[in-house]
Enzyme design. Structure first.
Site, PDB file in Angstrom:
ATOM      1  N   CYS A   1      -5.138   4.723  -4.131  1.00 20.26           N
ATOM      2  CA  CYS A   1      -5.445   3.362  -3.673  1.00 20.26           C
ATOM      3  C   CYS A   1      -6.692   2.756  -4.289  1.00 20.26           C
ATOM      4  O   CYS A   1      -6.639   1.709  -4.934  1.00 20.26           O
ATOM      5  CB  CYS A   1      -5.590   3.352  -2.153  1.00 20.26           C
TER       6      CYS A   1
ATOM      7  N   ASP B   1       0.840  -1.208   0.000  1.00 20.36           N
ATOM      8  CA  ASP B   1       0.000   0.000   0.000  1.00 20.36           C
ATOM      9  C   ASP B   1       0.870   1.250   0.000  1.00 20.36           C
ATOM     10  O   ASP B   1       1.520   1.558   1.002  1.00 20.36           O
ATOM     11  CB  ASP B   1      -0.909  -0.022   1.243  1.00 20.36           C
ATOM     12  N   ASP B   2       0.928   1.948  -1.130  1.00 17.31           N
ATOM     13  CA  ASP B   2       1.717   3.187  -1.260  1.00 17.31           C
ATOM     14  C   ASP B   2       3.224   2.950  -1.327  1.00 17.31           C
ATOM     15  O   ASP B   2       4.000   3.817  -0.917  1.00 17.31           O
ATOM     16  CB  ASP B   2       1.449   4.155  -0.090  1.00 17.31           C
TER      17      ASP B   2
ATOM     18  N   ASP C   1      -0.027  -0.670  -5.068  1.00 14.58           N
ATOM     19  CA  ASP C   1      -1.137  -0.021  -5.770  1.00 14.58           C
ATOM     20  C   ASP C   1      -0.728   1.297  -6.420  1.00 14.58           C
ATOM     21  O   ASP C   1      -1.327   1.717  -7.419  1.00 14.58           O
ATOM     22  CB  ASP C   1      -2.339   0.181  -4.835  1.00 14.58           C
ATOM     23  N   ASN C   2       0.249   1.977  -5.871  1.00 18.71           N
ATOM     24  CA  ASN C   2       0.729   3.236  -6.460  1.00 18.71           C
ATOM     25  C   ASN C   2       2.083   3.569  -5.856  1.00 18.71           C
ATOM     26  O   ASN C   2       2.535   2.908  -4.922  1.00 18.71           O
ATOM     27  CB  ASN C   2      -0.264   4.388  -6.219  1.00 18.71           C
TER      28      ASN C   2
END
Length: 520
Positions: free
Chosen positions: A89, A53-54, A323-324
């Site tokens: 997200c 996540d991130d 996700d990014n």
């Protein structure tokens, strides 16, 4: 020419004969992939997808992941040009699940009004997510961790909602947390506190995945999707890792603390140079992000060891991605994502598995919308029967199993999110803004809405972006000569090139399925 005759005397046209041959070839190729690791063809390959996540890749985000790089990257393929099609997200995760661009699955940002885990999402795109297809092929499916930012909220169907396709469901309600959270466990609420041994979410995901593997049915293949909270805020590391990286600071090179000259207004509003309070904040965040990732690294190691102990490692594809991306100080923006620049749209991607040779570094551009078709390709789904914008990249990492092509262009799109009222902490800024911290630097706004076309073909590395704002702002970057995107070269670029990029962007913004892969 006369048609061919079957044994029953019926006439079979050459076209039908050709179609039958293509179908047979497709079936044979599918078997080659599904049964790649088992000569007997007894069972298709297993699949594991880990989504951080991130987690950035450009600013050192993979540095703490030594075990992961050894156990996945060194044992398979590392994609150095992996991108998210939207740097946030919920829309990104929706793209991972559906294989579609945001303009097709309809999730625009992290809000319910932006369709994040909304009723509309649950009734339509979610019913065609790739786990549904795996379930039909008798895969045992397991989910643990963050799903979508608004999942489990009352605006949707609450914690009782288990998306179709999942046999075992351990999904976080809402956004990333490490302690004091609620899970939906197969549709039932499970509340957690602040005990490290019982509740630390990254470890809980790891332990429950190991338990699933221990108790699975050995007769059928399995698919696991694991989504730890790290390195998303609030950046709560496990107790044993809270003193690691104490001397680390965010990197000061590239676009760090550079003014956002010639960029859209959101990049022109931060104070430059950054105040010391912002620098301290982002350095602290950078360290804590790395600390949280050490538990993810442990999770990967435990998972690989478990697969080895149950004799499934050689028959399992393991994907690791995020996700990014993320930024910490680039163009004087303290911390966040949501921007069109490299640090936010590039993501880590490593894959190991049957037919993938070790220690590969691959240059071909790969998108997060390609994960769903790749996973379905491995599992044996006929990709011509599914509605995806992405394409399988199995041919890139395992040429012996597939032939394929590399896309020359792709789309990045984002719909900004703002608050209709003024932020009480930053009253002078007015409404329409969001993520205004620290020092009232805003990372998002309603008109931070853009679409970019990217050319990355080994010869040309260009990015062309248009904003849906009152300025109709345009940004153009030549990343071959300017990898940090310091100079907007709109006024220096040949008008014919700008026109061609604009036309490609128009086509991509309305593309669906095959047309997303065939833009010239």
């Amino acid at each position: 020419m006369a048609g061919l005759r079957s044994g029953h005397g019926a006439t079979v046209s050459p076209q039908r004969s050709h179609a039958a041959a293509v179908t047979l070839l497709s079936a044979l190729l599918t078997c080659c992939v599904r049964c790649a690791a088992e000569p007997s063809g007894a069972k298709p390959s297993n699949i594991v997808l880990i989504v951080a996540d991130d987690q950035d890749v450009l600013l050192g985000g993979m540095t703490p992941m030594k075990k992961t790089k050894t156990l996945i990257g060194d044992e398979g393929a590392t994609f150095v040009n992996a991108f998210t099609v939207t740097p946030l997200c919920c829309p990104s995760r929706s793209s991972i699940l559906t294989g579609q661009y945001p303009h097709n699955h309809g999730v625009r940002n992290n809000s319910v009004s932006g369709n994040c885990s909304s009723i509309q999402w649950q009734k339509d795109p979610e019913t065609e997510a790739f786990p549904v297809y795996l379930s039909k092929l008798k895969y045992q499916t397991f989910y643990a961790g963050k799903y979508l930012n608004q999942y489990g909220k009352k605006d949707g169907e609450g914690v009782s909602h288990v998306p179709p396709g999942w046999d075992h469901w351990h999904a976080l309600v809402g956004n990333s947390q490490y302690y004091n959270y609620t899970l939906s466990v197969d549709g039932k609420e499970e509340v957690h506190g602040d005990s490290y041994e019982k509740d630390y979410l990254t470890d809980l995901i790891a332990n429950r995945s190991l338990n699933f593997l221990e108790n699975r049915s050995p007769q059928h293949p399995f698919f696991l999707m694991l989504s730890p909270p790290a390195p998303h805020s609030p950046w709560t590391a496990a107790p044993q890792y809270q003193k690691e990286f104490s001397n680390v600071k965010a990197p000061r090179d590239g676009s760090f603390d550079k003014p956002g000259k010639d960029k859209h207004w959101l990049l022109r509003q931060p104070v430059n140079p950054m105040p010391s309070s912002s620098l301290d904040y982002l350095d602290n965040a950078y360290r804590k992000r790395w600390q949280t990732l050490l538990s993810v690294d442990d999770m990967v190691e435990m998972l690989v060891k478990k697969l080895e102990s149950i004799k499934e490692l050689d028959n399992t594809y393991i994907f690791y991605t995020s996700d990014n991306g993320y930024h910490t100080g680039q163009f004087s923006l303290p911390i966040d994502k949501r921007q069109l620049y490299e640090f936010d749209i590039r993501v880590p991607l490593m894959v190991r598995g049957p037919g993938i040779k070790p220690k590969q570094t691959l240059q071909a551009p790969v998108l997060n919308i390609d994960l769903a078709p790749t996973i379905m390709d491995i599992s044996g789904v006929d990709l011509s029967t599914v509605n995806v914008d992405g394409q399988s990249f199995l041919s890139q990492m395992a040429p012996s199993l597939r032939n394929g092509t590399v896309r020359p262009f792709f789309l990045v799109e984002y719909t900004g999110e703002g608050h209709p009222t003024t932020d009480p902490a930053c009253p002078k800024l007015g409404p329409g803004l969001s993520q205004c911290f620290p020092d009232c630097v805003c990372e998002d706004a309603f008109n931070n809405t853009y679409a970019c076309v990217r050319t990355l073909d080994g010869k040309t590395d260009l990015q062309y972006c248009e904003f849906a704002d009152t300025e109709s702002f345009v940004e153009v970057y030549n990343l071959t000569s300017d990898p940090h995107q310091l100079e907007n070269v709109l006024k220096k670029t040949d008008p014919a090139i700008l026109q061609a990029m604009n036309q490609r962007l128009i086509k991509l913004q309305s593309c669906e399925g095959d047309s997303c892969r065939d833009v010239k």
